[in-house]
Each structure stands twice: as structure tokens, then as C-alpha cells.
Design an enzyme around this catalytic site. Structure first.
Site, short mmCIF file in Angstrom:
data_model
loop_
_atom_site.label_atom_id
_atom_site.label_comp_id
_atom_site.label_asym_id
_atom_site.label_seq_id
_atom_site.Cartn_x
_atom_site.Cartn_y
_atom_site.Cartn_z
CE LYS A 36 -4.84 -2.73 5.74
NZ LYS A 36 -5.86 -3.61 5.11
CD GLU A 92 -7.09 -6.84 7.14
OE1 GLU A 92 -7.06 -5.64 6.83
OE2 GLU A 92 -6.71 -7.75 6.36
CB CYS A 97 -3.65 -6.90 5.72
SG CYS A 97 -4.05 -7.95 4.28
#
Length: 257
Positions: free
Chosen positions: A109, A41, A143
Site C-alpha cells: 500500500k 484489507e 483503501c
């Protein structure tokens, strides 16, 4: 498909220092037969909240780097980047998937990590992303998305492998490893979880340690490979026939509808 997840430390907010190191690891992974190379990430900078400083245009240098590496080695390469994205109030934490022919997909994300203030510096995305790579239906998350099981559930029927690059801190490493296995077991799919090592920075400027613990988990929840707290590449075979066989032998997914 053979994914290769590159577990690395990174120079803080310094893409030019990071690119050459990634390039060498990507070269090695491709030479070893990887079909998909996964970077952490925010691979150019670390998990920085300085979005006004580090965010790039969609065709910026980090996306260009991914495309150049994919083209040079004839593989897919992906990693997330702080990106200025049209239609969003703030920059997005965007996973860019590059193939030998250029950018093939972008995943923004969905869940900025509010505990660290990510939601104050980055906008969340709204759309899922699944791409077939070497015959494997691969769904991308980033994540903190890992904590939201219902979204993995929604995509299970059309997913053979979930891919989750992260910057997941050492103090919550048990959550990371447990959730990766849980997502594999719940959805009877492979999960590739890639974390970084080394130290980033907290909001107060202090050091934030990362333990790695990158893993590839099979559709029965068995850990095929688990990285120690060192720079390394994690790789294993991901076979959609195994996914189909597990789901046929244990037809659990239809019962949760």
C-alpha cells in the site's frame, strides 16, 4: 474474468478465528465460477495499528492460507496482510495475490492512512502492481490509495480493472462510493471496490463501524452491483472488450496528456 469480492465482518486481531470463515466463503465463490476471489484489507486481523504484534513474515500463516485456498480451488485469491518486508523501516500493508501455483504478486500500500496513524506503524510502498488474470489487466490498490487519482491515471492505458480492498468507515461512506465511480469514469475501466462490514476499533479503543457498500463499477461509471450492509459476495463479469469499446467510442484518455 469474474471477480468475487467477499464483504465480511472479522474477528479483531484473531486470524485463527477468521481463516475458517473465509475458507467457506472462498469455497462458495469458486464453486460459483469466480476467477479471482478478493478478501478485505488486513483480512486476518482488521485494520489494526498493532503492527509489532500482528505483522507476519512474507511466508507467514496468512500468505500460506491464501496459497492453500488458491491451490485447493484453482482460482486466484488476494487480500492484504500486515507484513514484515525487507528493505522497509516498518511493516507494510501488503496485498498478496496467490494463484494455484503460489504467490504471484505483492503490492505494498503506497499511501498509509495518516489520519488514523497508519503512517506511524506501517511504511508506504513505492511500486505499482498490474497482473493479467483470465485475460484482464488488473491493477491493485488498497483503501486510502483510492483518493489519489493521479496514480490511477498513470496506469490507465495498461489497466482494464482496478481492484481496491478496503476498511473504509461508515462516516465517510459517501466518499467511498463517489470515488469508486469517479475512478471508473476517469479511466474508462472497471473498478472493484471491496469494503468490510461490522465494527473495528478506533485509536482510543472505541468501536469503528463499517457499512460495506462494496461495488463493481463498469467503464462508463454504471454500478453493476452494490452490496448492502450485510455479509455477502459481490460479483459481475469484467470484460476487457467492453473497456476497449468504451475507450474507442469515447477517446477521452489521450486528451489529458
Amino acid at each position: 474474468m469474474r471477480p468475487a469480492a467477499i464483504q465480511m465482518d472479522m474477528a479483531w486481531e484473531d486470524p485463527q478465528a477468521n481463516y475458517p470463515r473465509y475458507a467457506e466463503w472462498i469455497r462458495r465463490a469458486a464453486a460459483a465460477g469466480a476467477d479471482l476471489v478478493v478478501l478485505p484489507e488486513m483480512f486476518p486481523t482488521g485494520f489494526s495499528m498493532a503492527s509489532d504484534k500482528i505483522a507476519e513474515e512474507p511466508d507467514g500463516p496468512s500468505t500460506t492460507f491464501l496459497v492453500e485456498q488458491a491451490t485447493a480451488h484453482g482460482v486466484h485469491v488476494c487480500g492484504s496482510v500486515a507484513q514484515v518486508t525487507p528493505g522497509f523501516e516498518r511493516p507494510t500493508n501488503t496485498l498478496v495475490l496467490a494463484g494455484p501455483g503460489g504467490v504471484e504478486a505483492r503490492y505494498h500500500k503506497i499511501h498509509p492512512f495518516s489520519y488514523s496513524g497508519e503512517d506511524r506503524h506501517y511504511s508506504g510502498g513505492h511500486e505499482f502492481c498490474t497482473v493479467t488474470i483470465a485475460g484482464v489487466r488488473t491493477t491493485f490498490f488498497v483503501c486510502y490509495d483510492l483518493r489519489f487519482a493521479d496514480e490511477f491515471w498513470q496506469l490507465a492505458d495498461d489497466t482494464d480493472c482496478y481492484l481496491v480492498p478496503a476498511n473504509w468507515p461508515r462516516p465517510r461512506r459517501q466518499h467511498w462510493t463517489a470515488l469508486l465511480q469517479a475512478r471508473a469514469i476517469e479511466n474508462q475501466a472497471y473498478v472493484v471496490g471491496l469494503n468490510r462490514v461490522g465494527e473495528g476499533r478506533r485509536r482510543d479503543g472505541g468501536a469503528l463501524p463499517y457499512a460495506g457498500d462494496s461495488m463493481i463499477v463498469d467503464p462508463l461509471g454504471r454500478v453493476l452491483v452494490h452490496a448492502a450492509e450485510v455479509e455477502t459476495t459481490v460479483t459481475a463479469e469484467v470484460d476487457p472488450a467492453v473497456v476497449a469499446e468504451v475507450r474507442d467510442r469515447f477517446p477521452f484518455l489521450p486528451d489529458r496528456r
